[in-house]
Design a protein around this motif. Structure first.
Motif, PDB file in Angstrom:
ATOM      1  N   ALA A 336       0.745  -1.283   0.126  1.00  0.00           N
ATOM      2  CA  ALA A 336       0.013   0.048  -0.128  1.00  0.00           C
ATOM      3  C   ALA A 336       0.879   1.339  -0.027  1.00  0.00           C
ATOM      4  N   ASP A 337       1.683   1.156   1.004  1.00  0.00           N
ATOM      5  CA  ASP A 337       2.831   2.259   0.894  1.00  0.00           C
ATOM      6  C   ASP A 337       3.721   2.593  -0.206  1.00  0.00           C
ATOM      7  N   THR A 338       4.045   1.436  -0.976  1.00  0.00           N
ATOM      8  CA  THR A 338       4.668   1.705  -2.256  1.00  0.00           C
ATOM      9  C   THR A 338       3.629   2.255  -3.360  1.00  0.00           C
ATOM     10  N   LEU A 339       2.761   1.640  -3.611  1.00  0.00           N
ATOM     11  CA  LEU A 339       1.758   2.133  -4.528  1.00  0.00           C
ATOM     12  C   LEU A 339       1.052   3.732  -4.182  1.00  0.00           C
ATOM     13  N   GLU A 340       1.007   4.039  -2.750  1.00  0.00           N
ATOM     14  CA  GLU A 340       1.142   5.577  -2.565  1.00  0.00           C
ATOM     15  C   GLU A 340       2.066   6.426  -3.135  1.00  0.00           C
ATOM     16  N   TRP A 341       3.445   5.993  -2.921  1.00  0.00           N
ATOM     17  CA  TRP A 341       4.629   6.640  -3.397  1.00  0.00           C
ATOM     18  C   TRP A 341       4.617   6.844  -4.939  1.00  0.00           C
ATOM     19  N   PHE A 342       4.343   5.474  -5.412  1.00  0.00           N
ATOM     20  CA  PHE A 342       4.617   5.489  -6.963  1.00  0.00           C
ATOM     21  C   PHE A 342       3.437   6.107  -7.712  1.00  0.00           C
ATOM     22  N   ASN A 343       2.289   6.172  -7.167  1.00  0.00           N
ATOM     23  CA  ASN A 343       1.099   7.011  -7.757  1.00  0.00           C
ATOM     24  C   ASN A 343       1.346   8.400  -7.868  1.00  0.00           C
ATOM     25  N   ALA A 344       2.183   8.796  -6.617  1.00  0.00           N
ATOM     26  CA  ALA A 344       2.212  10.144  -6.633  1.00  0.00           C
ATOM     27  C   ALA A 344       3.241  10.736  -7.587  1.00  0.00           C
ATOM     28  N   LEU A 345       4.037   9.764  -8.217  1.00  0.00           N
ATOM     29  CA  LEU A 345       5.254  10.490  -9.004  1.00  0.00           C
ATOM     30  C   LEU A 345       4.648  11.070 -10.352  1.00  0.00           C
ATOM     31  N   PRO A 346       5.523  11.723 -11.112  1.00  0.00           N
ATOM     32  CA  PRO A 346       5.142  12.227 -12.455  1.00  0.00           C
ATOM     33  C   PRO A 346       4.517  11.121 -13.407  1.00  0.00           C
ATOM     34  N   ALA A 347       3.711  11.633 -14.120  1.00  0.00           N
ATOM     35  CA  ALA A 347       3.238  10.660 -15.281  1.00  0.00           C
ATOM     36  C   ALA A 347       4.260   9.996 -16.004  1.00  0.00           C
ATOM     37  N   GLU A 348       4.924  10.783 -16.428  1.00  0.00           N
ATOM     38  CA  GLU A 348       6.359  10.299 -17.270  1.00  0.00           C
ATOM     39  C   GLU A 348       7.366   9.210 -16.646  1.00  0.00           C
ATOM     40  N   ARG A 349       7.497   9.614 -15.083  1.00  0.00           N
ATOM     41  CA  ARG A 349       8.172   8.510 -14.527  1.00  0.00           C
ATOM     42  C   ARG A 349       7.385   7.211 -14.319  1.00  0.00           C
ATOM     43  N   ARG A 350       6.229   7.288 -14.080  1.00  0.00           N
ATOM     44  CA  ARG A 350       5.449   6.212 -13.922  1.00  0.00           C
ATOM     45  C   ARG A 350       5.234   5.352 -15.257  1.00  0.00           C
ATOM     46  N   ALA A 351       5.433   5.882 -16.353  1.00  0.00           N
ATOM     47  CA  ALA A 351       5.257   5.436 -17.822  1.00  0.00           C
ATOM     48  C   ALA A 351       6.798   4.472 -18.045  1.00  0.00           C
ATOM     49  N   LYS A 352       7.719   4.670 -17.332  1.00  0.00           N
ATOM     50  CA  LYS A 352       8.883   4.252 -17.824  1.00  0.00           C
ATOM     51  C   LYS A 352       9.381   3.357 -16.493  1.00  0.00           C
ATOM     52  N   LEU A 353       8.955   2.332 -16.096  1.00  0.00           N
ATOM     53  CA  LEU A 353       9.624   1.491 -15.152  1.00  0.00           C
ATOM     54  C   LEU A 353      10.795   1.126 -15.231  1.00  0.00           C
ATOM     55  N   ARG A 354      11.689   0.988 -14.160  1.00  0.00           N
ATOM     56  CA  ARG A 354      12.989   0.794 -14.526  1.00  0.00           C
ATOM     57  C   ARG A 354      13.450  -0.849 -14.105  1.00  0.00           C
ATOM     58  N   ALA A 355      12.479  -1.684 -14.054  1.00  0.00           N
ATOM     59  CA  ALA A 355      12.645  -2.999 -14.054  1.00  0.00           C
ATOM     60  C   ALA A 355      11.342  -3.678 -14.411  1.00  0.00           C
ATOM     61  N   GLY A 356      11.532  -5.066 -14.853  1.00  0.00           N
ATOM     62  CA  GLY A 356      10.349  -5.655 -15.465  1.00  0.00           C
ATOM     63  C   GLY A 356      10.198  -5.614 -16.906  1.00  0.00           C
ATOM     64  N   ILE A 357       9.351  -6.129 -17.588  1.00  0.00           N
ATOM     65  CA  ILE A 357       8.935  -6.276 -18.892  1.00  0.00           C
ATOM     66  C   ILE A 357       8.018  -5.171 -19.449  1.00  0.00           C
ATOM     67  N   SER A 358       8.242  -4.987 -20.698  1.00  0.00           N
ATOM     68  CA  SER A 358       7.246  -3.978 -21.266  1.00  0.00           C
ATOM     69  C   SER A 358       5.968  -4.758 -21.351  1.00  0.00           C
ATOM     70  N   ALA A 359       4.774  -3.753 -21.574  1.00  0.00           N
ATOM     71  CA  ALA A 359       3.556  -4.431 -21.815  1.00  0.00           C
ATOM     72  C   ALA A 359       3.450  -5.229 -23.005  1.00  0.00           C
ATOM     73  N   GLU A 360       4.229  -4.841 -23.993  1.00  0.00           N
ATOM     74  CA  GLU A 360       4.259  -5.419 -25.373  1.00  0.00           C
ATOM     75  C   GLU A 360       5.034  -6.782 -25.466  1.00  0.00           C
ATOM     76  N   ARG A 361       5.719  -6.818 -24.497  1.00  0.00           N
ATOM     77  CA  ARG A 361       6.757  -8.080 -24.140  1.00  0.00           C
ATOM     78  C   ARG A 361       5.781  -9.128 -23.615  1.00  0.00           C
ATOM     79  N   GLU A 362       4.947  -8.642 -22.493  1.00  0.00           N
ATOM     80  CA  GLU A 362       4.209  -9.426 -21.816  1.00  0.00           C
ATOM     81  C   GLU A 362       3.290  -9.986 -22.610  1.00  0.00           C
TER      82      GLU A 362
END
Length: 374
Positions: A336-362
Motif C-alpha cells: 500500500a505504501d509503495t503504491l501510494e509513493w509510486f502513484n504520486a510520481l510524475p506521469a512520465e516517470r510512472r510510464a517508464k518502469l526501471r525493472a520488469g518487462i514491457s506491456a508489449e513483451r508481456e
C-alpha cells in the motif's frame, strides 16, 4: 471463505494490527542517546534510519557529497566529503558511538574510512548483502556459510564504475568489503546482509514493478507460484539497524523477510489484495521463461528459480536475526505504501518502469504460452 477472501482478510488484519506497534516502538526513547555517524544517509534506507534515530532521541551526523539535501524532522549535522577521492577531512578529529556505512560496495572505501575512524567509533555497522554467499544452491544458508572470494588482480583497485561494468563482481567485492571492515574495526563490526530491499522510495522499481503492474489489472504474466521469495522493507532494515546500534550487537546477521517461507504466488495474491483491479495471474514454467530468454530477477523482478543453483537464495536462514530483534511490516503495508509513493510520481516517470518487462513483451509471452496448450 475462499482463498481470495482469506488473503484480503489477512492483508487488512496485517495493516490494522501493525501500525500501532510501529508507532509505539518509534516513539519510545532509546535506552540512551547515541552519537551516530551515517556514511550516506540520503539514499533509499538512510532517510528512514535518520527519522527513526531522531524519534528515538539519538544525535545524527551525515557524511556524503551533499548532492541530495533533505529536510529532517529534527537537528541533523551534515558534513561533506567525497569517498571516491579519499576526502574525509570533515571527519578528522571527531568521535562517534556508532558509524553506519550504507553505500559501500568496494573495499577501498572501507579501508580509507578506517584510516580516519579506527579508534574513533565504538561500533561500525556495514550494510552488506546476501549476495556475498558463494553457494546459493542449498536452502538454509546462515551467517557461517562460505563467502565469495575475489579473484581479480587487486580488490583495492576496483571502483564503483568497474563493479557496475561487471556486476559479477558485486558479491565478491561486497565480501571483500566485509573482510576489510573486520580488519579496520576488529571486534566492533556489525555486518547486516539484506536481501532485496523494497518499499516506498525505491527508484530501482525491482519490487515496485509488481504492485504497479497488478494495479493495472488484466492478465499478468507470472513465474512459478511455489518458488520462494525473500524481501525486506527498507524501513524494517533501517529501524533494525538503529536498534542493533542501541544493543551493541556485533557479528554478521542475515536481513531477509518475512519470518515464514513466502512463495511467489502468495506474494502476488497478497499484492493484489491491496488493489481493486482484479488482475488475473497466468503462472508459467521456469523452462518456458528460459526458452523465451526471460531473465530471473531482471525481466521478472524479485523472482529467482527455487531449484538448481539458486534453490537456497530465497531460503536464507534468519534465525539469528530474529533472535536479535529483526521484525517486519506486513506485505499489505509495504504494498500500500509503495503504491501510494509510486502513484504520486510524475506521469512520465510512472510510464517508464526501471525493472520488469514491457506491456508489449508481456502480451507476446502470454500469447506464446497459451499457444503451447493448443
Amino acid at each position: 471463505m475462499n482463498r481470495r477472501d482469506s488473503l484480503k482478510l489477512a492483508a487488512v488484519a496485517g495493516v490494522s494490527s501493525f501500525v500501532p506497534s510501529v508507532l509505539a516502538q518509534a516513539a519510545a526513547p532509546a535506552p540512551g542517546p547515541l552519537r551516530i555517524l551515517i556514511l550516506g544517509g540520503t539514499g533509499f534506507t538512510g532517510p528512514h534510519q535518520v527519522r527513526y534515530a531522531l524519534a528515538r532521541g539519538h544525535k545524527l551526523t551525515l557524511f556524503n557529497r551533499g548532492r541530495r539535501p533533505k529536510e529532517w524532522p529534527g537537528e541533523v549535522e551534515e558534513l561533506v566529503g567525497d569517498r571516491d577521492k579519499n576526502d574525509y577531512k570533515a571527519l578528522e578529529g571527531r568521535e562517534w558511538d556508532v558509524c553506519i556505512d550504507n553505500p559501500t560496495s568496494v573495499p577501498f572505501w572501507v579501508r580509507d574510512a578506517g584510516k580516519v575512524l579506527a579508534g574513533k567509533v565504538k561500533q561500525y555497522i556495514f550494510i552488506s548483502t546476501v549476495s556475498v554467499y558463494a553457494d546459493t544452491s542449498k536452502p538454509g544458508m546462515d551467517e557461517t556459510t562460505a563467502l565469495h572470494t575475489y579473484e581479480g588482480p587487486d580488490a583495492m583497485a576496483e571502483t564503483n564504475e568497474s563493479m557496475r561494468a561487471n556486476m559479477a563482481l558485486y558479491g565478491p567485492l561486497k565480501a571483500a568489503s566485509e573482510r576489510e571492515a573486520e580488519k579496520q574495526f576488529p571486534g566492533i563490526t556489525t555486518i547486516l546482509r539484506p536481501t532485496l530491499i523494497v518499499g516506498p522510495g525505491d527508484e530501482t522499481d525491482r519490487f515496485t514493478y509488481w504492485p504497479a503492474r497488478i494495479q493495472k489489472g488484466g492478465e499478468v504474466l507470472a513465474p512459478p507460484p511455489a518458488d520462494p521469495v525473500q524481501i525486506i522493507d527498507a524501513r524494517d532494515l533501517a529501524e533494525w539497524t538503529i536498534r542493533m546500534a542501541e544493543q551493541r550487537s556485533f557479528g554478521a546477521f542475515n536481513a531477509c523477510g518475512p519470518d515464514y517461507e513466502l512463495g511467489m504466488g502468495a506474494m502476488l495474491y497478497g499484492i493484489r489484495a491491496v488493489t481493486t483491479a482484479g488482475a488475473k495471474f497466468t503462472f508459467v514454467s521456469a523452462d518456458f521463461l528460459q526458452e523465451q530468454k526471460v531473465a530471473p530477477w531482471g525481466h521478472l523482478p524479485v523472482w529467482v528459480p527455487g531449484q538448481g543453483d539458486s534453490a537456497g537464495f530465497a531460503r536464507t536462514s534468519i534465525a539469528k536475526s530474529l533472535a536479535a530483534g529483526l521484525s517486519f511490516r506486513s506485505l499489505a503495508t509495504t504494498t500500500a505504501d509503495t503504491l501510494e509513493w509510486f502513484n504520486a510520481l510524475p506521469a512520465e516517470r510512472r510510464a517508464k518502469l526501471r525493472a520488469g518487462i514491457s506491456a508489449e513483451r508481456e502480451a507476446a509471452l502470454l500469447k506464446s504460452w497459451h499457444e503451447k496448450d493448443k
